[in-house]
Scaffold this motif. Structure first.
Motif, mmCIF file in Angstrom:
data_model
loop_
_atom_site.group_PDB
_atom_site.id
_atom_site.type_symbol
_atom_site.label_atom_id
_atom_site.label_comp_id
_atom_site.label_asym_id
_atom_site.label_seq_id
_atom_site.Cartn_x
_atom_site.Cartn_y
_atom_site.Cartn_z
ATOM 1 N N LEU A 42 51.285 -9.904 -47.766
ATOM 2 C CA LEU A 42 51.114 -10.713 -48.977
ATOM 3 C C LEU A 42 49.671 -11.145 -49.168
ATOM 4 N N LEU A 43 48.976 -11.415 -48.074
ATOM 5 C CA LEU A 43 47.579 -11.831 -48.210
ATOM 6 C C LEU A 43 46.709 -10.678 -48.685
ATOM 7 N N ASN A 44 46.917 -9.470 -48.151
ATOM 8 C CA ASN A 44 46.241 -8.254 -48.600
ATOM 9 C C ASN A 44 44.724 -8.450 -48.685
ATOM 10 N N LEU A 45 44.118 -8.831 -47.581
ATOM 11 C CA LEU A 45 42.674 -9.058 -47.547
ATOM 12 C C LEU A 45 41.918 -7.734 -47.554
ATOM 13 N N LYS A 46 40.852 -7.677 -48.316
ATOM 14 C CA LYS A 46 40.006 -6.495 -48.361
ATOM 15 C C LYS A 46 38.967 -6.582 -47.238
ATOM 16 N N GLU A 47 38.362 -5.457 -46.922
ATOM 17 C CA GLU A 47 37.383 -5.438 -45.829
ATOM 18 C C GLU A 47 36.153 -6.277 -46.159
ATOM 19 N N GLU A 48 35.751 -6.308 -47.414
ATOM 20 C CA GLU A 48 34.573 -7.096 -47.777
ATOM 21 C C GLU A 48 34.847 -8.600 -47.694
ATOM 22 N N GLU A 49 36.119 -9.006 -47.840
ATOM 23 C CA GLU A 49 36.469 -10.415 -47.699
ATOM 24 C C GLU A 49 36.456 -10.847 -46.235
ATOM 25 N N LEU A 50 36.772 -9.909 -45.346
ATOM 26 C CA LEU A 50 36.796 -10.234 -43.921
ATOM 27 C C LEU A 50 35.394 -10.346 -43.333
ATOM 28 N N GLY A 51 34.437 -9.649 -43.912
ATOM 29 C CA GLY A 51 33.083 -9.681 -43.380
ATOM 30 C C GLY A 51 32.867 -8.579 -42.358
ATOM 31 N N GLU A 52 31.639 -8.477 -41.917
ATOM 32 C CA GLU A 52 31.281 -7.424 -40.954
ATOM 33 C C GLU A 52 31.617 -7.877 -39.535
ATOM 34 N N GLN A 53 32.269 -7.002 -38.777
ATOM 35 C CA GLN A 53 32.579 -7.326 -37.390
ATOM 36 C C GLN A 53 31.377 -6.978 -36.526
ATOM 37 N N ARG A 54 30.997 -7.917 -35.684
ATOM 38 C CA ARG A 54 29.887 -7.666 -34.777
ATOM 39 C C ARG A 54 30.203 -8.341 -33.440
ATOM 40 N N PRO A 55 29.831 -7.681 -32.369
ATOM 41 C CA PRO A 55 30.097 -8.289 -31.054
ATOM 42 C C PRO A 55 29.165 -9.473 -30.808
ATOM 43 N N THR A 56 29.723 -10.534 -30.281
ATOM 44 C CA THR A 56 28.923 -11.705 -29.941
ATOM 45 C C THR A 56 29.131 -12.038 -28.476
ATOM 46 N N ILE A 57 28.298 -12.881 -27.949
ATOM 47 C CA ILE A 57 28.386 -13.257 -26.542
ATOM 48 C C ILE A 57 29.652 -14.071 -26.277
ATOM 49 N N MET A 58 30.094 -14.850 -27.264
ATOM 50 C CA MET A 58 31.294 -15.661 -27.075
ATOM 51 C C MET A 58 32.557 -14.807 -26.977
ATOM 52 N N LYS A 59 32.588 -13.683 -27.680
ATOM 53 C CA LYS A 59 33.724 -12.782 -27.550
ATOM 54 C C LYS A 59 33.781 -12.196 -26.137
ATOM 55 N N GLY A 60 32.639 -11.861 -25.597
ATOM 56 C CA GLY A 60 32.586 -11.353 -24.224
ATOM 57 C C GLY A 60 32.991 -12.411 -23.214
ATOM 58 N N VAL A 61 32.510 -13.638 -23.408
ATOM 59 C CA VAL A 61 32.887 -14.740 -22.512
ATOM 60 C C VAL A 61 34.387 -15.008 -22.601
#
Length: 138
Positions: A42-61
C-alpha cells in the motif's frame, strides 16, 4: 523475519509447548507477515523517495554488535557447560501444564487481558493508518 518466527516455533517444540508452536506459525508467519506485505504494497515507495543507500560506519558497528550478541547467546545456551538448558531432565514443565490449551487460555484471558487488547488495538491502528496513507497518494 519469517525465519526468526519459524525458529522460535522450533524452540517452543523443544519445550514441549506444541500449541504455542502451532499458534506461532499460524499467527505470526501467516497473519502478521501478510499484514506487513500488504502495508508495504500500500505504501508503494519509489526508489527516489527512499534515497541513495550507502554504507556507513554505524551499519558496520551494528552488524558486529548483532553478530557478537548472537554468538554470546549461542555460546551460553548451547555450550557444553549447559546441556540441561537444551533438554530439561525433569518433567516440571509438563506437570505444570506448560503449553497446553488450558494454561495458554488461562494466562491469555485472565492474567494478560490488557496487553492482549492493547496489541490488537495497535494492529488495528496500523492497518487503518496504512490505508489512510495509501489513500492520500491515490
Amino acid at each position: 523475519m519469517v525465519g526468526c518466527f519459524f525458529f522460535l516455533a522450533g524452540i517452543y517444540l523443544l519445550l514441549a509447548a506444541h500449541l504455542i508452536a502451532i499458534l506461532q506459525i499460524m499467527v505470526y508467519e501467516g497473519a502478521v507477515m501478510v499484514l506487513f506485505v500488504f502495508v508495504i504494497m500500500l505504501l508503494n515507495l519509489k526508489e527516489e523517495e527512499l534515497g541513495e543507500q550507502r554504507p556507513t560506519i554505524m551499519k558496520g558497528v551494528g552488524l558486529v554488535a548483532v553478530l557478537g550478541l548472537v554468538g554470546v547467546i549461542a555460546w551460553r545456551a548451547l555450550g557444553p557447560a549447559y546441556p540441561e538448558r537444551i533438554f530439561p531432565q525433569d518433567n516440571a514443565l509438563r506437570i505444570a501444564g506448560f503449553g497446553t490449551v488450558r494454561e495458554v487460555g488461562r494466562v491469555l484471558y485472565l492474567q494478560s487481558v490488557l496487553p492482549f487488547e492493547v496489541t490488537s488495538l495497535l494492529l488495528l491502528v496500523a492497518v487503518v493508518a496504512a490505508v489512510v496513507v495509501a489513500k492520500g497518494k491515490i
